[in-house]
Design a protein around this motif. Structure first.
Motif, PDB file in Angstrom:
ATOM      1  N   MET A   1     -35.592  16.559   4.061  1.00 31.25           N
ATOM      2  CA  MET A   1     -36.277  17.846   3.916  1.00 31.25           C
ATOM      3  C   MET A   1     -35.595  18.708   2.849  1.00 31.25           C
ATOM      4  SD  MET A   1     -37.028  18.990   7.855  1.00 31.25           S
ATOM      5  CE  MET A   1     -37.335  17.798   9.150  1.00 31.25           C
ATOM      6  N   GLN A   2     -34.276  18.693   2.847  1.00 32.12           N
ATOM      7  CA  GLN A   2     -33.519  19.480   1.866  1.00 32.12           C
ATOM      8  C   GLN A   2     -33.806  19.006   0.449  1.00 32.12           C
ATOM      9  OE1 GLN A   2     -29.724  18.651   3.715  1.00 32.12           O
ATOM     10  NE2 GLN A   2     -29.465  20.790   4.339  1.00 32.12           N
ATOM     11  N   LYS A   3     -33.921  17.700   0.288  1.00 32.68           N
ATOM     12  CA  LYS A   3     -34.207  17.140  -1.032  1.00 32.68           C
ATOM     13  C   LYS A   3     -35.603  17.572  -1.489  1.00 32.68           C
ATOM     14  CE  LYS A   3     -34.602  12.637  -3.275  1.00 32.68           C
ATOM     15  NZ  LYS A   3     -34.787  11.216  -2.975  1.00 32.68           N
ATOM     16  N   ARG A   4     -36.590  17.442  -0.600  1.00 34.73           N
ATOM     17  CA  ARG A   4     -37.960  17.787  -0.974  1.00 34.73           C
ATOM     18  C   ARG A   4     -38.135  19.282  -1.217  1.00 34.73           C
ATOM     19  NH1 ARG A   4     -40.830  13.964   3.594  1.00 34.73           N
ATOM     20  NH2 ARG A   4     -40.978  12.078   2.327  1.00 34.73           N
ATOM     21  N   ARG A   5     -37.430  20.091  -0.461  1.00 34.22           N
ATOM     22  CA  ARG A   5     -37.572  21.538  -0.569  1.00 34.22           C
ATOM     23  C   ARG A   5     -36.640  22.133  -1.622  1.00 34.22           C
ATOM     24  NH1 ARG A   5     -40.113  25.013  -0.073  1.00 34.22           N
ATOM     25  NH2 ARG A   5     -38.927  26.444   1.201  1.00 34.22           N
TER      26      ARG A   5
END
Length: 187
Positions: free
Chosen positions: A107-111
């Motif tokens: 999620m951190q990577k995508r966001r």
DNA sequence: CCAACGATGGTCT
DNA sequence: GACCATCGTTGGC
């Protein structure tokens, strides 16, 4: 932990919007607790996409409860809804925020942010974190890849008017977990 | 802290 | 051609 039973989605839309708080949204290795929802009440609700009858875009809302309705908003973000009510009346519950539980690094990577509170704290944010797009439109929550899992959580529920509307803004159809820092607008 | 605003494209009139 | 069930950035205090 397994997918919730089908009859769960057969309750009235407002009850479903409240009952979904504390349940899990699961997509592969990603998991989050639903902490904010809004109810949209079919053709009689001026704030609902279905208020002007059946169109190409809103057609999934008129399908059976437990189906998924995804649409593009402001040309850049997707919103994820769970179809509710009897087939043909056009009701749905918008999922507005999740508390991240599993798959946080993805999620951190995508966001493009490390901040946990900013991963799923809004309808456009959670679809980005979970990679929910138009390809999920009109799928069902029983056949995958997206599922709702049951939980034993009993969150305390707060109520307010819905966010971002020009019509139907006076109705108190937004529900969220009291004090939860992953609700939209909590920063 | 918070208010204002631009990005961006599908849908409907 | 107008309207969005949004978000991140900017610039003010």
């Amino acid at each position: 932990m397994k997918p919730i039973k089908k009859s769960f989605f057969n309750q009235p839309t407002i009850d479903l919007a409240k009952s979904l708080l504390g349940k899990y949204l699961v997509y592969g290795k990603l998991k989050g607790i639903i902490v904010e929802t809004e109810a949209y009440l079919g053709t009689d609700d001026p704030g609902c996409h279905a208020s002007r009858g059946l169109t190409v875009r809103n057609a999934p809302m008129f399908g059976p409860a437990g189906n998924i309705y995804v649409y593009l908003i402001y040309g850049m973000y997707y919103c994820f809804n769970i179809v509710s009510g009897k087939t043909g009346i056009g009701e749905a519950v918008l999922i507005r925020a999740l508390e991240p539980v599993e798959g946080i690094s993805l999620m951190q990577k995508r966001r493009k942010t490390q901040k946990i509170e900013n991963l799923c704290s809004g309808p456009g944010k959670l679809t980005q974190a979970f990679n929910i797009t138009k390809k999920h439109n009109n799928l069902s929550l029983f056949d995958g890849p997206l599922y709702i899992y049951d939980s034993k959580l009993k969150p305390e529920i707060s109520t307010s008017t819905r966010i971002g509307l020009s019509a139907g803004k006076e109705l108190e159809l937004r529900f969220f977990v009291k004090g939860n820092k992953f609700v939209s607008g909590s920063k």
